[in-house]
Design a protein around this motif. Structure first.
Motif, PDB file in Angstrom:
ATOM      1  N   VAL A   3      34.021  53.322  55.198  1.00  0.00           N
ATOM      2  CA  VAL A   3      33.167  53.108  56.355  1.00  0.00           C
ATOM      3  C   VAL A   3      32.622  54.471  56.759  1.00  0.00           C
ATOM      4  O   VAL A   3      33.373  55.427  56.928  1.00  0.00           O
ATOM      5  CB  VAL A   3      33.951  52.481  57.530  1.00  0.00           C
ATOM      6  N   THR A   4      31.294  54.562  56.862  1.00  0.00           N
ATOM      7  CA  THR A   4      30.663  55.805  57.278  1.00  0.00           C
ATOM      8  C   THR A   4      29.793  55.538  58.503  1.00  0.00           C
ATOM      9  O   THR A   4      29.286  54.432  58.694  1.00  0.00           O
ATOM     10  CB  THR A   4      29.789  56.401  56.159  1.00  0.00           C
ATOM     11  N   THR A   5      29.645  56.551  59.319  1.00  0.00           N
ATOM     12  CA  THR A   5      28.784  56.443  60.488  1.00  0.00           C
ATOM     13  C   THR A   5      27.785  57.585  60.466  1.00  0.00           C
ATOM     14  O   THR A   5      28.059  58.657  59.925  1.00  0.00           O
ATOM     15  CB  THR A   5      29.581  56.499  61.800  1.00  0.00           C
ATOM     16  N   SER A   6      26.622  57.326  61.033  1.00  0.00           N
ATOM     17  CA  SER A   6      25.617  58.377  61.163  1.00  0.00           C
ATOM     18  C   SER A   6      24.903  58.191  62.486  1.00  0.00           C
ATOM     19  O   SER A   6      24.896  57.106  63.070  1.00  0.00           O
ATOM     20  CB  SER A   6      24.632  58.345  59.998  1.00  0.00           C
ATOM     21  N   THR A  68      24.512  54.308  63.348  1.00  0.00           N
ATOM     22  CA  THR A  68      24.616  53.349  62.253  1.00  0.00           C
ATOM     23  C   THR A  68      26.017  53.426  61.655  1.00  0.00           C
ATOM     24  O   THR A  68      26.515  54.517  61.375  1.00  0.00           O
ATOM     25  CB  THR A  68      23.592  53.665  61.149  1.00  0.00           C
ATOM     26  N   THR A  69      26.624  52.264  61.463  1.00  0.00           N
ATOM     27  CA  THR A  69      27.909  52.179  60.776  1.00  0.00           C
ATOM     28  C   THR A  69      27.687  51.395  59.489  1.00  0.00           C
ATOM     29  O   THR A  69      27.129  50.301  59.511  1.00  0.00           O
ATOM     30  CB  THR A  69      28.955  51.459  61.638  1.00  0.00           C
ATOM     31  N   ASP A  75      32.311  49.787  45.531  1.00  0.00           N
ATOM     32  CA  ASP A  75      31.960  51.049  44.915  1.00  0.00           C
ATOM     33  C   ASP A  75      32.067  50.899  43.406  1.00  0.00           C
ATOM     34  O   ASP A  75      33.139  50.549  42.896  1.00  0.00           O
ATOM     35  CB  ASP A  75      32.888  52.180  45.348  1.00  0.00           C
ATOM     36  N   GLN A  76      30.977  51.154  42.701  1.00  0.00           N
ATOM     37  CA  GLN A  76      31.006  51.100  41.242  1.00  0.00           C
ATOM     38  C   GLN A  76      31.920  52.218  40.738  1.00  0.00           C
ATOM     39  O   GLN A  76      31.785  53.359  41.139  1.00  0.00           O
ATOM     40  CB  GLN A  76      29.594  51.277  40.684  1.00  0.00           C
TER      41      GLN A  76
END
Length: 79
Positions: A3-6, A68-69, A75-76
């Motif tokens: 999980v990433t946030t920007s 944005t989350t 994930d390949q």
């Protein structure tokens, strides 16, 4: 999976040709105030730095802070 946030600041201007032009600034300060953003936009307009395909910047249309989350469910695997 991750999980990433920007967070970005989007400054939207009106142009002489009645269109819009946006500048996106990554990672704005958390304590950014409306007055600071308006002052920066007025400075950009006054400096006449940007000439768009629809003419010079003429006014402020919108100021938004967008968070944005992203939840990456797959994930390949790298070979």
């Amino acid at each position: 999976m991750a999980v990433t946030t920007s967070r970005v600041l989007r400054l939207t201007f009106t142009t002489a040709g009645a269109k819009t032009f946006a500048i996106t600034v990554p990672n704005p300060r958390v304590d950014l105030q409306q007055a600071e953003a308006v002052a920066a936009m007025n400075s950009i307009i006054a400096s006449d730095l940007f000439l768009t395909s629809s003419g010079a910047l003429t006014g402020i249309r919108d100021i938004r802070v967008i968070d944005t989350t992203t939840d990456d469910l797959f994930d390949q695997q790298q070979a």
